[in-house]
Design a protein around this motif. Structure first.
Motif: not given
Ligand SMILES: NC(=O)c1ccc[n+]([C@@H]2O[C@H](COP(=O)([O-])OP(=O)(O)OC[C@H]3O[C@@H](n4cnc5c(N)ncnc54)[C@H](OP(=O)(O)O)[C@@H]3O)[C@@H](O)[C@H]2O)c1
Length: 267
Positions: A12-14, A71-75
């Motif tokens: 995803g984004n990060m 995301k935390p809920q997918n851990f």
């Molecule tokens: N965004 C922030 O400001 C920020 C700051 C600090 C830390 N973080 C942490 O960074 C992490 C990622 O955040 P993000 O914003 O990058 O989230 P994101 O854009 O939603 O990226 C997560 C990706 O993982 C995918 N996914 C979900 N379940 C999966 C699985 N079982 N196996 C493989 N891939 C799976 C999601 O697919 P779907 O979209 O289809 O579910 C999505 O493509 C989070 O844990 C968050 O707490 C984020």
């Protein structure tokens, strides 16, 4: 770091931001591997030469450094899937809010090497701020390598894991508070009939310049405020309103709420 396969579970984004930084730092795309539930998310990076795996387990088997960027809920589901591939030769890096290294190790079934990072979204433009916890069982080499990945897209500071929830309020979530300040100022500028693009440029450069002053000058924030505030002048009038509304107290309450929520989510 040569020949070490670096894998990302959740693209995803990060993950995209960190991958962008790692590539810019000169690591070849062929050294990177990806897995996401939606294969489309890996497509463009796959075309650059990264290996796209059909499952988290296969990525975990082939990688020596595994970024957990879901995301935390997918851990829970991810850790269950990669548990059979867990190894003491591998390094795990979690960036999730509220997921402790203790939880990850329990789910993986052993005292594995698990780093925990709290990055923020400005990583997307190479200007992130990352707080990094290094576990006691990690080598110095492992620490500098993981640190270098985050340094490729911003600054890094080493912290204790206990500090991560408070740090979520300081740098993880705080871009949102600053965007709100920017939004309020832009809305005001619009009311005054100032062209939005002009206002945005002036406000953003003021935020950048003020942050630069805080970093580069030897002065405290109070001294910097005094530098802008001539007696009987305009800034003092503005500051009076901010102090009367306890702007500092409001911000600190917001940060406290953020830290509290991070603690409630903690696994
Ligand atoms: N965004 C922030 O400001 C920020 C700051 C600090 C830390 N973080 C942490 O960074 C992490 C990622 O955040 P993000 O914003 O990058 O989230 P994101 O854009 O939603 O990226 C997560 C990706 O993982 C995918 N996914 C979900 N379940 C999966 C699985 N079982 N196996 C493989 N891939 C799976 C999601 O697919 P779907 O979209 O289809 O579910 C999505 O493509 C989070 O844990 C968050 O707490 C984020």
């Amino acid at each position: 770091m040569e020949n070490r396969k670096i894998g990302f579970i959740g693209v995803g984004n990060m993950a995209n931001a960190i991958i962008g930084g790692i590539l810019k730092s000169g690591v070849p795309a062929e050294q990177l591997g990806l897995y996401d539930l939606l294969p489309e998310k890996c497509q463009s990076l796959g075309e650059k030469g990264m290996t796209v795996y059909p499952s988290a387990a296969q990525l975990a088997r082939s990688s020596t450094i595994i970024f957990l960027t879901v995301k935390p809920q997918n851990f829970e589901e991810v850790l269950e899937e990669i548990r059979p591939e867990a190894s003491f030769d591998k390094i795990y890096v979690s960036i999730a809010a509220g997921v402790s290294t203790g939880y990850i190790k329990r789910q993986l079934g052993g005292e594995y090497i698990v780093f925990r990072a709290m990055p923020n979204t400005p990583l997307l433009i190479g200007k992130g701020a990352t707080a990094l916890y290094c576990p006691a069982n990690a080598s110095k080499e492992a620490f500098s390598m993981v640190k270098s990945f985050f340094e490729s897209c911003g600054i890094v500071r080493q912290v204790n894991e206990e500090a991560i929830n408070a740090i979520t309020s300081i740098s993880g979530s705080s871009p949102a508070y600053l965007y709100l300040v920017g939004k309020a100022m832009m809305d005001y500028a619009q009311k005054e009939g100032i062209d939005p693009q002009t206002a945005k440029a002036l406000i953003c450069q003021t935020m950048i310049g003020s942050a630069g002053m805080m970093i580069e000058s030897e002065k405290t924030p109070d001294e910097l405020i005094r530098m802008v505030s001539s007696p009987g002048g305009t800034t003092l009038e503005a500051m009076k309103v901010l102090y009367d509304h306890d702007m500092e107290g409001i911000l600190q309450s917001a940060m406290q709420a953020c830290t509290k929520r991070a603690g409630e989510l903690e696994k």
